[in-house]
Enzyme design. Structure first.
Site, PDB file in Angstrom:
ATOM      1  N   THR A  28       0.821  -1.208   0.000  1.00 18.07           N
ATOM      2  CA  THR A  28       0.000   0.000   0.000  1.00 18.07           C
ATOM      3  C   THR A  28       0.856   1.260   0.000  1.00 18.07           C
ATOM      4  O   THR A  28       2.019   1.221   0.434  1.00 18.07           O
ATOM      5  CB  THR A  28      -0.889  -0.019   1.267  1.00 18.07           C
ATOM      6  OG1 THR A  28      -1.502   1.249   1.426  1.00 18.07           O
ATOM      7  CG2 THR A  28      -0.078  -0.304   2.538  1.00 18.07           C
ATOM      8  N   ASP A  29       0.253   2.376  -0.411  1.00 13.23           N
ATOM      9  CA  ASP A  29       0.969   3.662  -0.335  1.00 13.23           C
ATOM     10  C   ASP A  29       1.060   4.172   1.111  1.00 13.23           C
ATOM     11  O   ASP A  29       1.833   5.093   1.396  1.00 13.23           O
ATOM     12  CB  ASP A  29       0.296   4.717  -1.230  1.00 13.23           C
ATOM     13  CG  ASP A  29      -1.160   5.006  -0.879  1.00 13.23           C
ATOM     14  OD1 ASP A  29      -1.701   4.369   0.053  1.00 13.23           O
ATOM     15  OD2 ASP A  29      -1.758   5.881  -1.529  1.00 13.23           O
ATOM     16  N   GLU A  30       0.261   3.583   2.022  1.00 13.17           N
ATOM     17  CA  GLU A  30       0.240   4.094   3.403  1.00 13.17           C
ATOM     18  C   GLU A  30       1.579   3.897   4.111  1.00 13.17           C
ATOM     19  O   GLU A  30       1.837   4.540   5.131  1.00 13.17           O
ATOM     20  CB  GLU A  30      -0.872   3.427   4.215  1.00 13.17           C
ATOM     21  CG  GLU A  30      -2.234   3.707   3.634  1.00 13.17           C
ATOM     22  CD  GLU A  30      -3.388   3.578   4.611  1.00 13.17           C
ATOM     23  OE1 GLU A  30      -3.152   3.469   5.826  1.00 13.17           O
ATOM     24  OE2 GLU A  30      -4.528   3.573   4.140  1.00 13.17           O
TER      25      GLU A  30
ATOM     26  N   TYR B 228      -1.880  -0.539  11.121  1.00 10.68           N
ATOM     27  CA  TYR B 228      -2.036  -1.202   9.811  1.00 10.68           C
ATOM     28  C   TYR B 228      -0.842  -0.903   8.922  1.00 10.68           C
ATOM     29  O   TYR B 228      -0.182  -1.817   8.417  1.00 10.68           O
ATOM     30  CB  TYR B 228      -3.335  -0.746   9.121  1.00 10.68           C
ATOM     31  CG  TYR B 228      -3.339  -1.043   7.636  1.00 10.68           C
ATOM     32  CD1 TYR B 228      -3.424  -2.358   7.174  1.00 10.68           C
ATOM     33  CD2 TYR B 228      -3.222  -0.027   6.677  1.00 10.68           C
ATOM     34  CE1 TYR B 228      -3.400  -2.643   5.803  1.00 10.68           C
ATOM     35  CE2 TYR B 228      -3.198  -0.296   5.323  1.00 10.68           C
ATOM     36  CZ  TYR B 228      -3.289  -1.603   4.888  1.00 10.68           C
ATOM     37  OH  TYR B 228      -3.254  -1.885   3.541  1.00 10.68           O
TER      38      TYR B 228
ATOM     39  N   LYS C  67       2.151  -3.354   7.414  1.00 16.87           N
ATOM     40  CA  LYS C  67       2.419  -3.537   5.980  1.00 16.87           C
ATOM     41  C   LYS C  67       3.873  -3.147   5.667  1.00 16.87           C
ATOM     42  O   LYS C  67       4.544  -3.816   4.875  1.00 16.87           O
ATOM     43  CB  LYS C  67       1.455  -2.698   5.130  1.00 16.87           C
ATOM     44  CG  LYS C  67       0.019  -3.152   5.152  1.00 16.87           C
ATOM     45  CD  LYS C  67      -0.229  -4.529   4.540  1.00 16.87           C
ATOM     46  CE  LYS C  67      -0.041  -4.577   3.057  1.00 16.87           C
ATOM     47  NZ  LYS C  67      -0.458  -5.917   2.496  1.00 16.87           N
TER      48      LYS C  67
END
Ligand code: NAD
Ligand code: DAU
Length: 359
Positions: free
Chosen positions: A136-138, A162, A166
């Site tokens: 993810t970009d997060e 989260y 990741k």
């Protein structure tokens, strides 16, 4: 015939990916879908393809080393597409442990099993094997300068449990390529939307609430920015990276569709009004008066924005679906799949909703 092991294939993006791959390759591939069927996994998403002779489903937890080893032993897997994860930021804030267990430990199990199955005695790997880790970009954190974008070289700076889980998984994958020359690739994608998305996430939650006349809970000032991508465009990017991306590399995926949350909510209301026939009883519910500003998410990242230059320049990837078309396709899908929504929002979802929004 290429043999794919897809983890988390009963979830939102995983099930869209399986549909995408069968539409593209038909009988020329085989897919084994491994999913633990948590609250987010739903075999109804795969009803149209479940009887294909080149598809099979295995209910297993990616943390279960024996079960995952057995799958590799029983099948000559060519490509792992690793989607399985706990994926909702709000849940990670309330209950972080399971995010570490599934997203970090589960990824370690997947890496170890694939390595054991693919490694040759001289430390090289059987030809053509690929482990695609979906991220993810997060992991890059939050952007404050409006001119900034997330590049593959942007340092990791996760804020939620989260995104931290990741980021840890991404680093483990990188460590396997650096240490063992393991044939892995990583994709870091922006916010997806489209069919089969569980209504804990912004877009399906707002569509469902608007249709049923429930409040539309906008966190904080509603001006946080996400970079939205139609799910099929993500699937196309993953397939291209598997086919032509370089081993040991990561690729950002995003379509330059940055929108404030409040804009998304107002677009959903406007589009629902345009699409719903006036005599549809649900149209009476749809109104901007439902918008309710609520307490902000803890540690809420302000802005995400992907620079997709690498995947575009190296692999020729570009999105096919504009946000204006994608949101219409998505809303139409939810209008036509009222039963799907009813099934996923019965039972546990009610409890979750009460805990999350009424407290
Ligand atoms: P999702 O929550 O809809 O689906 C997750 C799937 O994983 C479910 O089917 C669930 O049953 C399964 N799963 C969970 N724990 C498991 C376990 N221990 N063992 C086996 N299966 C398990 O998630 P999603 O939105 O489809 O996201 C899929 C992947 O893509 C995730 O890795 C997520 O981090 C990543 N991603 C999501 C987005 C997005 O916008 N949704 C964007 C970029 C990346
Ligand atoms: O950026 C990619 C990520 O996008 C993925 O890695 C995650 O798995 C996925 O869940 C998604 O994370 P977000 O936190 O960005 O998505 P979510 O739909 O939960 O929220 C989008 C924005 O909308 C965010 O700024 C919070 C806000 N929001 C969300 C909900 C559920 C609200 O204002 N109200 C809500 O009720």
């Amino acid at each position: 015939m290429k043999n794919y092991l897809v983890t988390g294939g009963a979830g939102f993006i995983g099930s869209n990916f399986i549909h995408y791959m069968f539409r593209k390759y038909g009988d020329d591939i085989n897919i084994i879908n491994v999913d633990a069927l948590t609250y987010a996994g739903n075999l109804e998403n795969l009803k149209e393809i479940e009887n294909r002779s080149n598809y099979s489903f295995v209910k297993a937890d990616i943390r279960d080393k024996e079960a995952i080893d057995r799958i590799f032993k029983d099948n000559d897997i060519d490509v792992v597409v690793h989607f399985a994860a706990e994926s909702h930021v709000d849940r990670s804030i309330k209950n972080p442990e399971v995010f570490v267990e599934t997203n970090v430990i589960g990824t370690a199990v997947m890496l170890n099993s694939a390595k054991a199955a693919w490694e040759l005695p001289d430390g090289t790997y059987k030809e053509g094997k690929v482990f695609l880790h979906v991220s993810t970009d997060e992991v890059y954190g939050s952007l404050s300068d409006p001119k900034d974008y997330f590049y593959e070289t942007t340092p990791y700076d996760p804020h939620s449990p989260y995104s931290a889980s990741k980021a840890s998984a991404d680093l483990l994958v990188k460590a396997y390529t650096d240490t063992y020359h393991f044939p892995a690739k990583i994709t870091n994608c922006s916010n997806n939307y489209g069919p089969y998305q569980f209504p804990e996430k912004l877009i399906p939650l707002m569509i469902n609430n608007a249709l049923t006349g429930k409040k539309l809970p906008v966190y904080g000032d509603g001006k946080n920015i996400r970079d939205w991508l139609y799910v099929d465009d993500h699937c196309k990017g993953i397939d291209m990276v598997i086919e032509s991306g370089r081993i040991g590399e990561k690729y950002n995926i995003g379509g330059h569709n940055e929108r404030e949350n409040i804009h998304i909510v107002k677009t959903i209301i406007k589009t629902l009004k345009e699409i719903l026939p006036p005599d549809d009883p649900r149209s009476a519910n749809v109104s901007e008066d439902l918008i309710t500003y609520v307490e902000d998410r803890k540690g809420h990242d302000r802005r995400y924005a992907i620079a997709p230059d690498k995947i575009h320049n190296e692999l020729g990837w570009l999105p096919d679906t504009s946000f204006e078309d994608g949101i219409k396709l998505t809303i139409r899908w939810y209008l036509e799949h009222e039963d799907w929504m009813k099934n996923v929002t019965s039972g546990d979802y009610q409890e979750y909703y009460k805990r999350m929004y009424n407290e």
